[in-house]
Motif scaffolding. Structure first.
Motif, PDB file in Angstrom:
ATOM      1  N   ASN A  10      37.584  10.124  21.503  1.00 24.10           N
ATOM      2  CA  ASN A  10      36.889   9.453  20.393  1.00 24.10           C
ATOM      3  C   ASN A  10      35.416   9.211  20.735  1.00 24.10           C
ATOM      4  O   ASN A  10      34.894   8.115  20.533  1.00 24.10           O
ATOM      5  CB  ASN A  10      37.579   8.143  20.019  1.00 24.10           C
ATOM      6  N   ASP A  11      34.765  10.235  21.267  1.00 27.17           N
ATOM      7  CA  ASP A  11      33.344  10.216  21.615  1.00 27.17           C
ATOM      8  C   ASP A  11      32.979   9.237  22.723  1.00 27.17           C
ATOM      9  O   ASP A  11      31.807   8.938  22.933  1.00 27.17           O
ATOM     10  CB  ASP A  11      32.467   9.957  20.385  1.00 27.17           C
ATOM     11  N   PHE A  55      39.729  18.900  19.636  1.00 28.64           N
ATOM     12  CA  PHE A  55      40.897  18.874  18.745  1.00 28.64           C
ATOM     13  C   PHE A  55      41.233  17.435  18.380  1.00 28.64           C
ATOM     14  O   PHE A  55      40.804  16.495  19.047  1.00 28.64           O
ATOM     15  CB  PHE A  55      42.102  19.557  19.397  1.00 28.64           C
ATOM     16  N   GLU A  56      41.986  17.277  17.292  1.00 29.47           N
ATOM     17  CA  GLU A  56      42.436  15.955  16.849  1.00 29.47           C
ATOM     18  C   GLU A  56      43.895  15.773  17.213  1.00 29.47           C
ATOM     19  O   GLU A  56      44.715  16.667  16.996  1.00 29.47           O
ATOM     20  CB  GLU A  56      42.285  15.799  15.335  1.00 29.47           C
ATOM     21  N   ILE A  57      44.225  14.611  17.766  1.00 26.53           N
ATOM     22  CA  ILE A  57      45.628  14.270  18.043  1.00 26.53           C
ATOM     23  C   ILE A  57      46.287  13.804  16.752  1.00 26.53           C
ATOM     24  O   ILE A  57      47.425  14.139  16.453  1.00 26.53           O
ATOM     25  CB  ILE A  57      45.723  13.167  19.122  1.00 26.53           C
ATOM     26  N   GLU A  58      45.545  13.019  16.011  1.00 28.97           N
ATOM     27  CA  GLU A  58      45.943  12.532  14.691  1.00 28.97           C
ATOM     28  C   GLU A  58      44.649  12.225  13.948  1.00 28.97           C
ATOM     29  O   GLU A  58      43.574  12.289  14.555  1.00 28.97           O
ATOM     30  CB  GLU A  58      46.844  11.294  14.811  1.00 28.97           C
ATOM     31  N   PRO A  59      44.689  11.890  12.673  1.00 25.16           N
ATOM     32  CA  PRO A  59      43.439  11.621  11.950  1.00 25.16           C
ATOM     33  C   PRO A  59      42.583  10.572  12.665  1.00 25.16           C
ATOM     34  O   PRO A  59      43.083   9.531  13.091  1.00 25.16           O
ATOM     35  CB  PRO A  59      43.907  11.121  10.582  1.00 25.16           C
ATOM     36  N   ASN A  60      41.307  10.891  12.842  1.00 27.49           N
ATOM     37  CA  ASN A  60      40.319  10.011  13.479  1.00 27.49           C
ATOM     38  C   ASN A  60      40.567   9.747  14.960  1.00 27.49           C
ATOM     39  O   ASN A  60      40.058   8.778  15.516  1.00 27.49           O
ATOM     40  CB  ASN A  60      40.202   8.685  12.723  1.00 27.49           C
ATOM     41  N   VAL A  61      41.365  10.576  15.609  1.00 21.37           N
ATOM     42  CA  VAL A  61      41.591  10.473  17.055  1.00 21.37           C
ATOM     43  C   VAL A  61      41.281  11.849  17.646  1.00 21.37           C
ATOM     44  O   VAL A  61      42.082  12.772  17.515  1.00 21.37           O
ATOM     45  CB  VAL A  61      43.035  10.040  17.402  1.00 21.37           C
ATOM     46  N   THR A  62      40.094  11.979  18.264  1.00 18.27           N
ATOM     47  CA  THR A  62      39.650  13.279  18.744  1.00 18.27           C
ATOM     48  C   THR A  62      39.548  13.332  20.264  1.00 18.27           C
ATOM     49  O   THR A  62      39.268  12.335  20.922  1.00 18.27           O
ATOM     50  CB  THR A  62      38.257  13.633  18.174  1.00 18.27           C
ATOM     51  N   CYS A  63      39.781  14.517  20.776  1.00 22.47           N
ATOM     52  CA  CYS A  63      39.598  14.824  22.195  1.00 22.47           C
ATOM     53  C   CYS A  63      38.590  15.963  22.261  1.00 22.47           C
ATOM     54  O   CYS A  63      38.692  16.920  21.517  1.00 22.47           O
ATOM     55  CB  CYS A  63      40.918  15.274  22.821  1.00 22.47           C
ATOM     56  N   SER A  64      37.625  15.844  23.152  1.00 22.78           N
ATOM     57  CA  SER A  64      36.623  16.906  23.268  1.00 22.78           C
ATOM     58  C   SER A  64      36.102  16.980  24.690  1.00 22.78           C
ATOM     59  O   SER A  64      36.266  16.058  25.480  1.00 22.78           O
ATOM     60  CB  SER A  64      35.471  16.664  22.290  1.00 22.78           C
TER      61      SER A  64
END
Length: 91
Positions: A10-11, A55-64
């Motif tokens: 999440n940034d 990629f997103e794990i679920e809506p509004n939860v991102t891994c980068s």
């Protein structure tokens, strides 16, 4: 220059997860180092490594992953453009 792939959730930077290392030196020469799938050995290649796609794990939860200068994070930018004559590793 010494680059690495830094993991963000999440940034927000997750200091516990650092990916592949990429050494850049000379006239565009590259040495990439990465952990092999057994989680114990390190592989190396003479080509730049690919930064994994976000990629997103679920809506509004991102891994980068973001490519960053490791020397800047270590407050060692004075080492940039310095000739390295030897590297020693401890196992």
């Amino acid at each position: 220059m010494l680059l690495h792939d830094q993991y963000y959730f999440n940034d927000e930077k997750d200091l516990g997860d650092i990916g592949s290392l990429e050494w850049r030196f000379g006239e565009g020469e590259v040495l990439s180092m990465y952990l092999l799938s057994d989680g114990e050995r390190v592989g190396a290649d003479l080509f730049p490594s690919d930064t994994p796609a976000p990629f997103e794990i679920e809506p509004n939860v991102t891994c980068s992953w973001k490519r960053e200068n490791l020397l800047a994070d270590l407050s060692a930018t004075h080492l940039e453009n310095t000739k390295i004559c030897a590297v020693e590793g401890i196992l």
